[in-house]
Design an enzyme around this catalytic site. Structure first.
Site, PDB file in Angstrom:
ATOM      1  N   LYS A 115       0.148   4.217  -0.209  1.00  0.00           N
ATOM      2  CA  LYS A 115      -0.465   5.424   0.370  1.00  0.00           C
ATOM      3  C   LYS A 115      -0.203   6.596  -0.589  1.00  0.00           C
ATOM      4  O   LYS A 115      -0.231   6.394  -1.794  1.00  0.00           O
ATOM      5  CB  LYS A 115       0.056   5.647   1.800  1.00  0.00           C
ATOM      6  CG  LYS A 115      -0.076   4.362   2.644  1.00  0.00           C
ATOM      7  CD  LYS A 115       0.165   4.547   4.097  1.00  0.00           C
ATOM      8  CE  LYS A 115      -0.010   3.214   4.811  1.00  0.00           C
ATOM      9  NZ  LYS A 115       0.113   3.305   6.256  1.00  0.00           N
ATOM     10  N   HIS A 158      -9.341   1.463   5.190  1.00  0.00           N
ATOM     11  CA  HIS A 158      -8.056   1.679   5.848  1.00  0.00           C
ATOM     12  C   HIS A 158      -8.253   2.643   7.012  1.00  0.00           C
ATOM     13  O   HIS A 158      -9.044   3.587   6.922  1.00  0.00           O
ATOM     14  CB  HIS A 158      -7.032   2.235   4.851  1.00  0.00           C
ATOM     15  CG  HIS A 158      -5.639   2.154   5.395  1.00  0.00           C
ATOM     16  ND1 HIS A 158      -5.165   3.062   6.313  1.00  0.00           N
ATOM     17  CD2 HIS A 158      -4.649   1.265   5.183  1.00  0.00           C
ATOM     18  CE1 HIS A 158      -3.925   2.721   6.644  1.00  0.00           C
ATOM     19  NE2 HIS A 158      -3.588   1.635   5.974  1.00  0.00           N
ATOM     20  N   SER A 189       3.604  -2.136  10.399  1.00  0.00           N
ATOM     21  CA  SER A 189       5.054  -2.261  10.586  1.00  0.00           C
ATOM     22  C   SER A 189       5.573  -3.669  10.261  1.00  0.00           C
ATOM     23  O   SER A 189       6.518  -4.153  10.894  1.00  0.00           O
ATOM     24  CB  SER A 189       5.468  -1.837  11.999  1.00  0.00           C
ATOM     25  OG  SER A 189       5.124  -0.475  12.221  1.00  0.00           O
ATOM     26  N   GLU A 200      -5.286  -4.644  10.658  1.00  0.00           N
ATOM     27  CA  GLU A 200      -4.225  -3.657  10.841  1.00  0.00           C
ATOM     28  C   GLU A 200      -4.461  -2.910  12.155  1.00  0.00           C
ATOM     29  O   GLU A 200      -5.228  -1.934  12.189  1.00  0.00           O
ATOM     30  CB  GLU A 200      -4.227  -2.635   9.697  1.00  0.00           C
ATOM     31  CG  GLU A 200      -3.967  -3.231   8.329  1.00  0.00           C
ATOM     32  CD  GLU A 200      -3.369  -2.202   7.370  1.00  0.00           C
ATOM     33  OE1 GLU A 200      -2.253  -2.454   6.892  1.00  0.00           O
ATOM     34  OE2 GLU A 200      -3.990  -1.161   7.141  1.00  0.00           O
ATOM     35  N   GLU A 206      -6.559   5.032   7.995  1.00  0.00           N
ATOM     36  CA  GLU A 206      -6.317   6.440   7.629  1.00  0.00           C
ATOM     37  C   GLU A 206      -7.554   7.049   6.959  1.00  0.00           C
ATOM     38  O   GLU A 206      -7.855   8.221   7.144  1.00  0.00           O
ATOM     39  CB  GLU A 206      -5.070   6.531   6.727  1.00  0.00           C
ATOM     40  CG  GLU A 206      -3.806   6.249   7.534  1.00  0.00           C
ATOM     41  CD  GLU A 206      -2.675   5.601   6.764  1.00  0.00           C
ATOM     42  OE1 GLU A 206      -2.685   5.632   5.516  1.00  0.00           O
ATOM     43  OE2 GLU A 206      -1.762   5.054   7.421  1.00  0.00           O
ATOM     44  N   GLY A 221       2.883   2.242  10.833  1.00  0.00           N
ATOM     45  CA  GLY A 221       3.879   3.305  10.688  1.00  0.00           C
ATOM     46  C   GLY A 221       4.623   3.652  11.965  1.00  0.00           C
ATOM     47  O   GLY A 221       5.297   4.669  12.033  1.00  0.00           O
ATOM     48  N   ASN A 267       0.882  -1.173   0.000  1.00  0.00           N
ATOM     49  CA  ASN A 267       0.000   0.000   0.000  1.00  0.00           C
ATOM     50  C   ASN A 267       0.917   1.219   0.000  1.00  0.00           C
ATOM     51  O   ASN A 267       1.509   1.552   1.027  1.00  0.00           O
ATOM     52  CB  ASN A 267      -0.896  -0.016   1.250  1.00  0.00           C
ATOM     53  CG  ASN A 267      -1.729   1.248   1.373  1.00  0.00           C
ATOM     54  OD1 ASN A 267      -1.774   2.063   0.454  1.00  0.00           O
ATOM     55  ND2 ASN A 267      -2.372   1.421   2.509  1.00  0.00           N
TER      56      ASN A 267
HETATM   57  P1  13P Z   1       3.224   0.320   7.624  1.00  0.00           P
HETATM   58  O1  13P Z   1       3.669  -1.000   7.032  1.00  0.00           O
HETATM   59  O2  13P Z   1       4.010   1.482   7.100  1.00  0.00           O
HETATM   60  O3  13P Z   1       3.140   0.260   9.110  1.00  0.00           O
HETATM   61  O4  13P Z   1       1.731   0.572   7.088  1.00  0.00           O
HETATM   62  C1  13P Z   1       0.811  -0.452   7.193  1.00  0.00           C
HETATM   63  C2  13P Z   1      -0.394  -0.053   6.462  1.00  0.00           C
HETATM   64  O5  13P Z   1      -1.119   0.844   6.874  1.00  0.00           O
HETATM   65  C3  13P Z   1      -0.706  -0.755   5.208  1.00  0.00           C
HETATM   66  O6  13P Z   1      -1.982  -0.475   4.772  1.00  0.00           O
END
Ligand code: 13P
Length: 248
Positions: A11, A93, A211, A165, A95, A171, A9
């Site tokens: 982002k 997601h 992560s 997640e 976010e 992150g 992803n």
């Molecule tokens: P990270 O792997 O950067 O922690 O992000 C995970 C994520 O949100 C994937 O959708």
């Protein structure tokens, strides 16, 4: 049987040229390797068509509209996403839920539109740090699953990929331990079994995200209910993404 999947992803990262170059480089780097998982790249909308035609790897959008078409300036419909050649769409997601106010009710509409247009949703669920500390994590994950997905028929549900997640792991470098992830994945699978039956639950791919990287993928993917990963930061460089893919 359920499929192993490693999905990147991106982002809101990479311009169009960088995205296309990445897809070609990844495909070249994977050529000749025997993969034990499907590899998916989740790109911004702008990149979808170009990346989908530059590679045979599966491509995912990171969102789609909750309306089919019409006067919704700035939105991108599930039909538009499907027309690029994308196979998946990441929905729900954290976010999107946190920064763009996406509720279970909105996500339910997005899931229906994605399925109606032949896309497989990679549906994200997961609790915040606060919710885990209050021991509400199982309830939160169950609610997110039930509210957006349990209206589906078994046939439609079987097209869904779940991504667990935990928000506190995204992150932050604070990966869930394999025990924490396995415990939640088993709970999610049981929740699906209670509604749709054991066969559907056993065939559902449940990915872990938060992560995940080349250093922890192997241990996570070895867990019986973890069928792959949804990868943020470690999916942005070919050299970092390949060890995750090779976690299988
Ligand atoms: P990270 O792997 O950067 O922690 O992000 C995970 C994520 O949100 C994937 O959708």
């Amino acid at each position: 049987m359920r499929k192993n999947i490693v999905a990147g992803n991106w982002k809101m990262n990479k311009n169009l040229q960088e995205g296309v170059a990445f897809a070609k480089d990844l495909e070249t780097a994977l050529a000749g390797k025997t993969l034990k998982c499907e590899v998916v790249i989740g790109t911004p909308f702008v990149h979808l068509a170009s990346v989908a035609s530059a590679t045979k790897l599966a491509v995912a959008a990171q969102n789609c509209a909750d309306k089919a078409s019409g006067a919704y300036t700035g939105e991108v419909s599930a039909a538009m996403v499907a027309s690029t050649g994308a196979k998946y769409v990441i929905l729900g997601h954290s976010e999107r839920r946190t920064y763009y106010g996406e509720t279970d009710a909105i996500l339910k509409e997005k899931v229906l539109l994605a399925l109606a247009n032949g896309l497989s949703p990679i549906f994200c669920i997961g609790e915040t740090k606060d919710e885990r500390e209050k021991n509400a994590h199982f309830d939160v994950v169950k609610r997110q699953t039930v509210e957006a997905l349990f209206n589906l028929s078994s046939e439609d549900f079987s097209k869904i990929v779940i991504a667990y997640e935990p928000v506190w792991a995204i992150g932050t470098g604070l990966t869930a331990t394999s025990e924490q992830a396995q415990e939640m994945h088993a709970f999610i699978r049981q929740t699906i079994a209670d509604k749709f039956g054991k066969e559907v639950a056993d065939n559902t791919s449940i990915l872990y995200g938060g992560s995940a990287n080349g250093g922890n993928a192997k241990e996570l993917f070895a867990c019986p209910d973890i069928d792959g990963g949804l990868i943020g930061g470690a999916s942005l460089d070919v050299e970092k993404f390949i060890p995750v893919i090779e976690g299988f």
